[in-house]
Write a protein that holds these residues in place. Sequence first.
Motif, PDB file in Angstrom:
ATOM      1  N   SER A 268     133.260  27.767 -71.999  1.00 56.26           N
ATOM      2  CA  SER A 268     134.094  27.476 -73.168  1.00 56.26           C
ATOM      3  C   SER A 268     134.819  28.738 -73.653  1.00 56.26           C
ATOM      4  CB  SER A 268     133.235  26.884 -74.285  1.00 56.26           C
ATOM      5  OG  SER A 268     132.161  27.751 -74.523  1.00 56.26           O
ATOM      6  N   GLN A 269     134.482  29.881 -73.062  1.00 58.56           N
ATOM      7  CA  GLN A 269     135.159  31.147 -73.398  1.00 58.56           C
ATOM      8  C   GLN A 269     135.863  31.693 -72.158  1.00 58.56           C
ATOM      9  OE1 GLN A 269     135.442  32.506 -76.356  1.00 58.56           O
ATOM     10  NE2 GLN A 269     134.160  30.936 -77.299  1.00 58.56           N
TER      11      GLN A 269
ATOM     12  N   MET B  33     134.124  18.245 -67.668  1.00 57.84           N
ATOM     13  CA  MET B  33     134.703  19.468 -68.225  1.00 57.84           C
ATOM     14  C   MET B  33     133.649  20.357 -68.873  1.00 57.84           C
ATOM     15  SD  MET B  33     137.775  20.189 -67.736  1.00 57.84           S
ATOM     16  CE  MET B  33     138.703  19.312 -66.525  1.00 57.84           C
ATOM     17  N   SER B  34     132.553  19.752 -69.327  1.00 57.25           N
ATOM     18  CA  SER B  34     131.540  20.534 -70.047  1.00 57.25           C
ATOM     19  C   SER B  34     130.903  21.608 -69.163  1.00 57.25           C
ATOM     20  CB  SER B  34     130.469  19.614 -70.604  1.00 57.25           C
ATOM     21  OG  SER B  34     129.920  18.881 -69.540  1.00 57.25           O
TER      22      SER B  34
ATOM     23  N   GLU C 127     141.656  21.578 -67.753  1.00 59.35           N
ATOM     24  CA  GLU C 127     141.832  20.134 -67.925  1.00 59.35           C
ATOM     25  C   GLU C 127     143.281  19.737 -67.633  1.00 59.35           C
ATOM     26  OE1 GLU C 127     140.070  18.871 -71.496  1.00 59.35           O
ATOM     27  OE2 GLU C 127     140.183  16.756 -70.923  1.00 59.35           O
ATOM     28  N   GLU C 128     144.208  20.529 -68.171  1.00 62.18           N
ATOM     29  CA  GLU C 128     145.622  20.237 -67.974  1.00 62.18           C
ATOM     30  C   GLU C 128     145.997  20.395 -66.489  1.00 62.18           C
ATOM     31  OE1 GLU C 128     148.138  22.609 -70.469  1.00 62.18           O
ATOM     32  OE2 GLU C 128     149.940  21.649 -69.649  1.00 62.18           O
ATOM     33  N   TYR C 129     145.536  21.494 -65.908  1.00 58.35           N
ATOM     34  CA  TYR C 129     145.831  21.761 -64.496  1.00 58.35           C
ATOM     35  C   TYR C 129     145.296  20.613 -63.633  1.00 58.35           C
ATOM     36  CZ  TYR C 129     145.936  24.271 -60.049  1.00 58.35           C
ATOM     37  OH  TYR C 129     146.184  24.640 -58.751  1.00 58.35           O
TER      38      TYR C 129
END
Length: 200
Positions: A6-7, A1-2, A16-18
């Motif tokens: 982050s914007q 994910m990194s 992440e959810e998707y």
Amino acid sequence: MSYWPSQPHTFRSSIEEYSSKLMKLAHSVANFIAKTLDVDPELLADKNVVQFVGMNYYPPCTLTPEKVLGFSPHSDGSFLTILLEVNSVQGLQIRRHGVWIPVNPRPYALLVNAGDLLEIITNGKYKSIEHRVTINAHNERLSISAFHVPKYDRIVSPLLGVTDEKVLYKITKVEEYSRLYLSKKLDGKRALDHVKLSQT
Ligand SMILES: O=C(O)CCC(=O)C(=O)O
Ligand SMILES: [Fe+2]
């Protein structure tokens, strides 16, 4: 994910959810496929699968849209690809019997594409689909592709339902197939031709 920006601040968490929801969906689709073939669903279980998510942006081409392609003809090197046509602008086409057929986007629908590794695992019962993306003259197009691929250190081989079925594909290392696939530079289903056993 990194790796994801982050914007804006909700971006990573939304991805992440998707991504985790699609992982579950891919798992259910794999279970259905296992049922249709009468094979052990564990063989297609998602503990052996990784997911790559890519976002595609196709700007419009006002002058000569018919002369450009957003994506050259290819089949996906995945097991399953789950595609979201974000703003429902048409562009995706699939090749059937040598003819390009437009796929009309449906709002809120996800599209599931069979990939090359699914074709190998199912011994050709599920064919990976050759597709391409054309460019719209007036509207930009956005899509999100989630590729579900067996882990790199795994091997894929045809799962046979009946014993007298002819084996059509070689036992293939996922890592080797990925290299082969990337070396073919999106040229139809060429990578798959290399793992087909000759039909004599
Ligand atoms: O944008 C699309 O509709 C398809 C994208 C695609 O084929 C891919 O990401 O492999
Ligand atoms: Fe694709």
